[in-house]
Design a protein around this motif. Structure first.
Motif, short mmCIF file in Angstrom:
data_model
loop_
_atom_site.label_atom_id
_atom_site.label_comp_id
_atom_site.label_asym_id
_atom_site.label_seq_id
_atom_site.Cartn_x
_atom_site.Cartn_y
_atom_site.Cartn_z
N TYR A 45 27.46 70.20 40.57
CA TYR A 45 27.24 69.00 39.76
C TYR A 45 28.54 68.21 39.52
CZ TYR A 45 26.03 66.41 35.46
OH TYR A 45 25.85 65.45 34.51
N GLU A 61 28.67 65.08 41.75
CA GLU A 61 28.13 63.95 40.99
C GLU A 61 29.15 63.34 40.03
OE1 GLU A 61 24.40 63.79 38.88
OE2 GLU A 61 23.62 65.31 40.26
N ARG A 101 31.33 59.87 40.65
CA ARG A 101 30.88 58.76 39.81
C ARG A 101 32.03 58.22 38.95
NH1 ARG A 101 27.28 61.03 35.50
NH2 ARG A 101 29.13 61.04 34.23
N TYR A 155 23.08 63.83 28.52
CA TYR A 155 23.57 62.64 27.82
C TYR A 155 22.86 61.36 28.24
CZ TYR A 155 27.01 65.66 25.84
OH TYR A 155 27.61 66.67 25.14
N GLN A 186 25.55 57.69 32.12
CA GLN A 186 25.50 59.11 31.73
C GLN A 186 24.34 59.80 32.44
OE1 GLN A 186 28.00 60.40 29.73
NE2 GLN A 186 28.73 58.33 30.10
N THR A 187 24.58 61.03 32.84
CA THR A 187 23.51 61.80 33.48
C THR A 187 23.30 63.08 32.67
OG1 THR A 187 25.16 62.79 34.89
CG2 THR A 187 23.92 60.95 35.81
N GLY A 188 22.38 63.90 33.14
CA GLY A 188 22.14 65.19 32.48
C GLY A 188 21.69 64.96 31.05
#
Ligand code: SF4
Lengths: 275, 228
Positions: A78, A82, A86, B134, B130-132
């Motif tokens: 991750y 990612e 990013r 958040y 934001q990923t996950g």
């Protein structure tokens, strides 16, 4: 093979960091200091996901137009696939960002030279032990966000067996999936066992969680026992002799693995002239 | 010109503070001496006024990790830097490195701002990427976000950064103590201090946005249930 000096490039080491455990970022700064001392790069910096500087801010610290970005992570996953691309706006091996060229290297933990480091760690923690009489256990978290970290540990086990290091038995074990580290004594056929945690930094897992699972600390033991936990080798319990090492990522020679990743990046992606 | 030489020029031209750090020059023949700004007078005395003497940039990190009460300063702009020490540095590069330990990237951010090349990221952009876990933070209302600035940022909440971002390109922050704060600790003007800058909301703020968004959602549900 040592890497040639890169007087026009910066090295940016990317770490996870922690808002709870101030020790967890020590290794990154130690590796940065070590590489800085060798004078190979124009500048060496660290940046973090959970601490400062953030990845985006870090670019403002850098003078050099050419930057090698090395994720100090144990495996692909991750963060390396990612979050870091990013945050740093990477779109390939080399990306032009705000007037700089960023070269994105592979994470430290997947480099083949990690195998040698594990073996060294095991010898250091149990210098008097004959490998042919001992079991070497490489341990990690297991499950969770990132299956690759489990695979990275399995790969290390295979490589150690193939390396002819001579251990009677080599196995992986995890906190949260089988084979469980809590069953280390049953996983080990020999009376002597060496456990090396495959983490990038010492933290609660290596200070506290794994020691509790191994049985060398009690549940109620303060996390503050921290490095102390590594100083009491060997432990005699469950009818075996157990040696427990600190996290592999805290090893000083990780600095060399970081440099290995830079060199491998050049070999894979840059022409001989650029190297 | 390198960041270290630009920093050199800034200091020659009157800059002497960044965050809680006082930058002393020409003191007892040392190129640079750093200390807590409240210790600056004492440091000028013979033998640094008895303050603990540290040398080299690496010590800056050690000095910046914990506050006097032992808490971990993972946000370095917290206004709780330890007192009672001086840090002796030999040249511009060491000064740069030391300041990057105390206030990571702050010098570079200010240099970029002065040149007009500092890229600011507004809150909505920050939340939208934001990923996950958040990802949910992005659902916070404008109103909720404005309130959070007042509740989370600024020296009253232990953060000494000057906020440069807005909610989005068209929505500035509402005027309050936190949004008005200039990023300079103590009573000094712009010509004497490098301000600490917040070019994008920090992880702590994003985490608070997530919590606030969750509270907004729960409150809305409770209202709907009450309305029947
Ligand atoms: S968002 Fe910026 S100003 Fe607010 S607390 Fe975080 S760092 Fe400080």
């Amino acid at each position: 093979m040592p890497i040639a000096p890169k007087p026009h490039s910066a090295l940016l080491i990317v770490g996870h960091g922690s808002t709870e455990n101030p020790d967890s970022s020590n290794p990154y700064f130690d590796h940065a200091d070590e590489i800085r001392r060798r004078g190979l790069f124009a500048e060496v910096h660290c940046c973090f996901w959970k601490e400062e500087p953030s990845m985006r801010e870090a670019l403002y610290m850098i003078d050099s137009p050419d930057v090698y970005v090395v994720p100090d992570f144990i495996s692909e996953g991750y963060f390396t696939q990612e979050v870091i691309p990013r945050e740093l706006r990477l779109n390939g091996p080399s990306t032009s960002v705000e007037g700089k060229t960023l070269h994105y290297c592979l994470p430290v933990g997947v480099h083949p030279s990690m195998t040698g480091l594990i073996l060294r760690r095991a010898r250091e923690v149990a210098p008097e032990v004959d490998p042919s009489q001992a079991t070497l256990v490489i341990t990690g978290h297991g499950t969770g966000l990132n299956q690759n970290s489990t695979k990275a540990i399995r790969d290390q086990v295979d490589q150690i067996i193939a390396s002819g290091a001579g251990y009677a038995h080599v196995t992986d074990a995890y906190m949260e999936e089988a084979p469980f580290i809590a069953e280390w004594d049953r996983l080990s056929a020999t009376p002597t066992v060496i456990v090396v945690p495959f983490f990038i930094a010492d933290g609660l897992h290596s200070y506290q969680d794994i020691p509790v699972l191994l049985g060398i600390e009690t549940e109620t033991g303060p996390a503050a026992s921290q490095r102390e936990v590594f100083r009491h080798n060997p432990h005699h319990l469950r009818d075996k002799t157990l040696y427990y090492s600190s996290a592999i990522g805290a090893e000083r020679l990780i600095a060399d693995v970081i440099l290995d990743q830079v060199r491998d990046f050049d070999l894979a992606h840059r022409s001989a002239a650029a190297v | 010109m390198s960041i270290a030489s630009q920093l050199h020029d800034l200091v020659r031209n009157g800059i002497r503070r960044i965050g809680e750090i006082e930058i002393l020059t020409g003191l007892h023949d040392h190129a640079y001496v750093l200390c807590h700004y409240l210790d600056a007078e004492r440091a000028a005395d013979e033998g640094f006024g008895g303050l603990a003497v540290h040398t080299g940039a690496a010590d800056a990190r050690a000095l910046s990790i914990h506050a006097a009460d032992g808490s971990f300063r993972f946000i370095k702009a917290q206004v709780n830097l330890k007192r009672g020490w001086v840090l002796v540095l030999t040249d511009d590069e060491e000064l740069r490195l030391a300041l990057d330990h105390f206030y990571p990237a702050a010098v570079g951010l200010e240099l970029a701002r002065r040149k007009g090349v500092l890229e600011v990221e507004h809150l909505r952009d920050k939340l939208n990427r934001q990923t996950g876990m958040y990802r949910y933070a992005r659902t916070i209302s404008d109103e909720g976000a404005q309130q959070l600035v007042e509740q989370v940022c600024g020296p009253a909440h232990n953060c000494a950064r000057r906020i440069l971002w807005q909610l989005d390109a068209d929505t500035p922050l509402e005027d309050n103590e936190a949004s008005r704060y200039n990023g300079i600790v103590g009573d000094l003007g712009e010509s004497h201090a490098i301000p600490l800058l917040c070019r994008e909301a920090c992880n702590h703020f994003v985490a608070e946005c997530r919590k606030a968004a969750k509270r907004e959602f729960d409150a809305k549900q409770a209202r709907q249930e009450a309305d029947g």
